[in-house]
Enzyme design. Structure first.
Site, PDB file in Angstrom:
ATOM      1  N   ASN A  64      -3.783   8.880   4.537  1.00 17.78           N
ATOM      2  CA  ASN A  64      -2.368   8.185   5.097  1.00 17.78           C
ATOM      3  C   ASN A  64      -2.319   8.630   6.565  1.00 17.78           C
ATOM      4  OD1 ASN A  64      -1.573   7.837   2.280  1.00 17.78           O
ATOM      5  ND2 ASN A  64      -0.353   9.670   2.153  1.00 17.78           N
ATOM      6  N   ARG A  75       0.957  -1.244  -0.183  1.00 17.15           N
ATOM      7  CA  ARG A  75      -0.171  -0.030  -0.009  1.00 17.15           C
ATOM      8  C   ARG A  75       0.837   1.281  -0.126  1.00 17.15           C
ATOM      9  NH1 ARG A  75      -3.491   2.957   4.322  1.00 17.15           N
ATOM     10  NH2 ARG A  75      -5.024   3.832   2.990  1.00 17.15           N
ATOM     11  N   HIS A 109       0.666   4.391  -2.722  1.00 19.36           N
ATOM     12  CA  HIS A 109       0.480   5.821  -2.271  1.00 19.36           C
ATOM     13  C   HIS A 109       1.482   6.715  -2.657  1.00 19.36           C
ATOM     14  CE1 HIS A 109      -3.241   5.344   0.579  1.00 19.36           C
ATOM     15  NE2 HIS A 109      -3.360   4.567  -0.279  1.00 19.36           N
ATOM     16  N   HIS A 128      -6.083  -5.813  -2.244  1.00 21.99           N
ATOM     17  CA  HIS A 128      -7.070  -5.890  -1.124  1.00 21.99           C
ATOM     18  C   HIS A 128      -7.298  -7.383  -0.728  1.00 21.99           C
ATOM     19  CE1 HIS A 128      -8.548  -1.605  -0.954  1.00 21.99           C
ATOM     20  NE2 HIS A 128      -7.414  -1.622  -1.068  1.00 21.99           N
TER      21      HIS A 128
HETATM   22  C1  HEM Z   1      -9.174   1.636  -5.794  1.00 28.12           C
HETATM   23  C2  HEM Z   1      -8.951   2.562  -5.049  1.00 28.12           C
HETATM   24  C3  HEM Z   1      -8.667   2.050  -3.613  1.00 28.12           C
HETATM   25  C4  HEM Z   1      -8.827   2.744  -2.534  1.00 28.12           C
HETATM   26  C5  HEM Z   1     -10.125   3.597  -2.080  1.00 28.12           C
HETATM   27  C6  HEM Z   1      -8.291   2.103  -1.320  1.00 28.12           C
HETATM   28  C7  HEM Z   1      -8.528   2.198   0.009  1.00 28.12           C
HETATM   29  C8  HEM Z   1      -7.910   1.564   0.880  1.00 28.12           C
HETATM   30  C9  HEM Z   1      -8.286   1.969   2.489  1.00 28.12           C
HETATM   31  C10 HEM Z   1      -9.215   2.573   2.966  1.00 28.12           C
HETATM   32  C11 HEM Z   1      -7.507   0.986   3.066  1.00 28.12           C
HETATM   33  C12 HEM Z   1      -7.588   0.553   4.648  1.00 28.12           C
HETATM   34  C13 HEM Z   1      -6.839   1.632   5.500  1.00 28.12           C
HETATM   35  C14 HEM Z   1      -6.898   1.872   6.836  1.00 28.12           C
HETATM   36  O1  HEM Z   1      -8.072   1.382   7.185  1.00 28.12           O
HETATM   37  O2  HEM Z   1      -5.991   2.238   7.529  1.00 28.12           O
HETATM   38  C15 HEM Z   1      -6.670   0.211   2.295  1.00 28.12           C
HETATM   39  C16 HEM Z   1      -5.882  -0.825   2.565  1.00 28.12           C
HETATM   40  C17 HEM Z   1      -4.988  -1.245   1.674  1.00 28.12           C
HETATM   41  N1  HEM Z   1      -4.901  -1.192   0.456  1.00 28.12           N
HETATM   42 FE1  HEM Z   1      -5.941   0.102  -0.709  1.00 28.12          FE
HETATM   43  N2  HEM Z   1      -7.354   1.148  -1.979  1.00 28.12           N
HETATM   44  C18 HEM Z   1      -7.366   1.176  -3.268  1.00 28.12           C
HETATM   45  C19 HEM Z   1      -6.536   0.603  -4.024  1.00 28.12           C
HETATM   46  C20 HEM Z   1      -5.298   0.070  -3.626  1.00 28.12           C
HETATM   47  C21 HEM Z   1      -4.202  -0.499  -4.496  1.00 28.12           C
HETATM   48  C22 HEM Z   1      -4.161  -0.019  -5.957  1.00 28.12           C
HETATM   49  C23 HEM Z   1      -3.191  -1.110  -3.703  1.00 28.12           C
HETATM   50  C24 HEM Z   1      -2.121  -1.863  -4.149  1.00 28.12           C
HETATM   51  C25 HEM Z   1      -1.623  -2.204  -5.449  1.00 28.12           C
HETATM   52  C26 HEM Z   1      -3.927  -1.223  -2.421  1.00 28.12           C
HETATM   53  C27 HEM Z   1      -3.266  -1.796  -1.476  1.00 28.12           C
HETATM   54  C28 HEM Z   1      -3.868  -1.856  -0.051  1.00 28.12           C
HETATM   55  C29 HEM Z   1      -3.368  -2.701   0.988  1.00 28.12           C
HETATM   56  C30 HEM Z   1      -2.477  -3.976   0.696  1.00 28.12           C
HETATM   57  C31 HEM Z   1      -4.016  -2.541   1.961  1.00 28.12           C
HETATM   58  C32 HEM Z   1      -3.822  -3.223   3.533  1.00 28.12           C
HETATM   59  C33 HEM Z   1      -2.758  -2.293   4.277  1.00 28.12           C
HETATM   60  C34 HEM Z   1      -2.533  -2.824   5.558  1.00 28.12           C
HETATM   61  O3  HEM Z   1      -3.065  -3.607   6.067  1.00 28.12           O
HETATM   62  O4  HEM Z   1      -1.653  -2.102   6.068  1.00 28.12           O
HETATM   63  N3  HEM Z   1      -4.756  -0.451  -2.387  1.00 28.12           N
HETATM   64  N4  HEM Z   1      -7.073   0.657   0.972  1.00 28.12           N
END
Ligand code: HEM
Length: 335
Positions: free
Chosen positions: A102, A64, A68, A206
């Protein structure tokens, strides 16, 4: 292309076009550090092995962090820069870490610092933080069972970061698939040169990691396209009115820290955790439905397309040549 190169001006134009398209990646190359830091990938992998063995989620957090980084002015390590307080002679600097998506959410800065220390010991002043983050994201994916890919290298680090651009460019969890004002997921990715299909496969990230209650609360209590039992189970730890349990974590898919295609199966059962996940499988867009069903039924296709899209995302506007710098400390610009 050669077949249509029939006149001199046309050949010149086509040659320029090829240069332009290949130049979009700057001089990134998988062998960029072959002579200057031949053990780079082994060093990164070694720290990542220990890190993910201690805490699986960190593999997801670094994936992630790379996303970002890349979505805000390209993959230039800007997300890693710390805020700097004002001094009598210089104004305060607010980096991307404090942007909406972030703050109190991004993780893994300490792991990047640890890898950087190990890399600096082996090859001082040579490897950028942006490249280290790109490799760590790939390794995190692999260590949780996902696909591997060859990482083009040679990014340099930014000397700036922008909280405003991070707030503008990072997609929020309440985003719709499309929106007339351009705030939809498809429009946001298309602005970065990534198609709706690439956005959908990248969202497959995800399949690993977790999200905080404050990011899925509205979905639990306000949405119709959610499996009843799934929602009820989550409500137990994510009450309707914050700030109680705002930070309570739920896995983003039903197989938690395993990188697989279960994420897409969950979408078809209306068990996407975030609003932005569930909208990828809408009732009124057959193109999207087909993509989700394809990945649900074909893990190999998901892995192959995910790897290709990660390379493309990793190539977003890198700083190359003499632009930027190689930071000594990933969270501070070199003086
Ligand atoms: C399509 C639009 C996307 C949105 C709106 C989005 C939004 C989010 C949100 C809100 C979280 C949870 C953060 C939290 O609650 O602290 C999250 C987690 C995550 N996102 Fe996304 N995301 C998107 C696309 C992506 C992409 C493109 C990737 C990587 C290629 C990605 C990888 C991840 C990963 C691996 C997590 C888990 C992180 C952790 O457990 O620390 N996301 N995302």
């Amino acid at each position: 292309m050669a077949a249509s190169c029939t006149t001199t001006w046309r050949c010149a134009f086509l040659a320029l076009l090829v240069l332009f398209v290949s130049g979009a990646h700057g001089q990134l190359s998988p062998t960029f550090y072959a002579s200057t830091c031949p053990n780079l990938e082994a060093i990164v992998r070694s720290v990542m092995n220990t890190t993910v063995a201690n805490e699986k989620r960190m593999g997801a957090s670094l994936l992630r962090l790379h996303f970002h980084d890349c979505f805000v002015e390209g993959c230039d390590g800007s997300v890693l820069l710390d805020n700097v307080p004002a001094t009598p002679t210089t104004p305060a600097f607010f980096g991307e870490r404090n942007a909406f998506g972030n703050i109190n959410s991004l993780r893994g800065f300490d792991v990047i610092a640890k890898i950087k220390t190990a890399v600096e010991q082996a090859c001082p002043g040579v490897v950028s933080c942006a490249d280290i983050l790109t490799l760590a994201a790939r390794d995190g994916t692999v260590l949780l069972g996902g696909p591997t890919w060859t990482v083009p290298l040679g990014r340099r680090d930014s000397t700036t970061a922008s909280m405003d651009l991070a707030n503008r460019d990072l997609p929020p969890p309440f985003a719709n698939l499309t929106s007339p004002d351009g705030s939809g997921l498809i429009e946001r990715f298309v602005r970065k040169g990534l198609s709706a299909a690439e956005m959908t496969v990248l969202s497959g990230a995800h399949t690993i990691g977790s999200a905080q209650c404050q990011n899925y609360r509205l979905r639990l209590y306000n949405e119709a396209r959610i499996d009843f039992q799934f929602a009820e189970g989550l409500k137990a730890n994510c009450p309707q009115n914050g700030p109680a349990n705002d930070t309570f974590l739920a896995p983003l898919d039903s197989t938690g820290s395993t990188f697989d295609n279960k994420y897409y199966a969950d979408l078809t059962s209306l068990r996407g955790l975030l609003h932005s996940d569930q909208v990828l499988y809408p009732q009124n867009n057959q193109t999207q439905v087909k993509i989700v069903l394809k990945y649900k039924g074909d893990n190999a296709a998901f892995f192959a397309d995910f790897a290709a899209a990660m390379i493309k995302m990793g190539n977003l506007s890198p700083l190359t040549g003499t632009a930027g710098q190689i930071r000594t400390n990933c969270s501070i610009v070199n003086r």
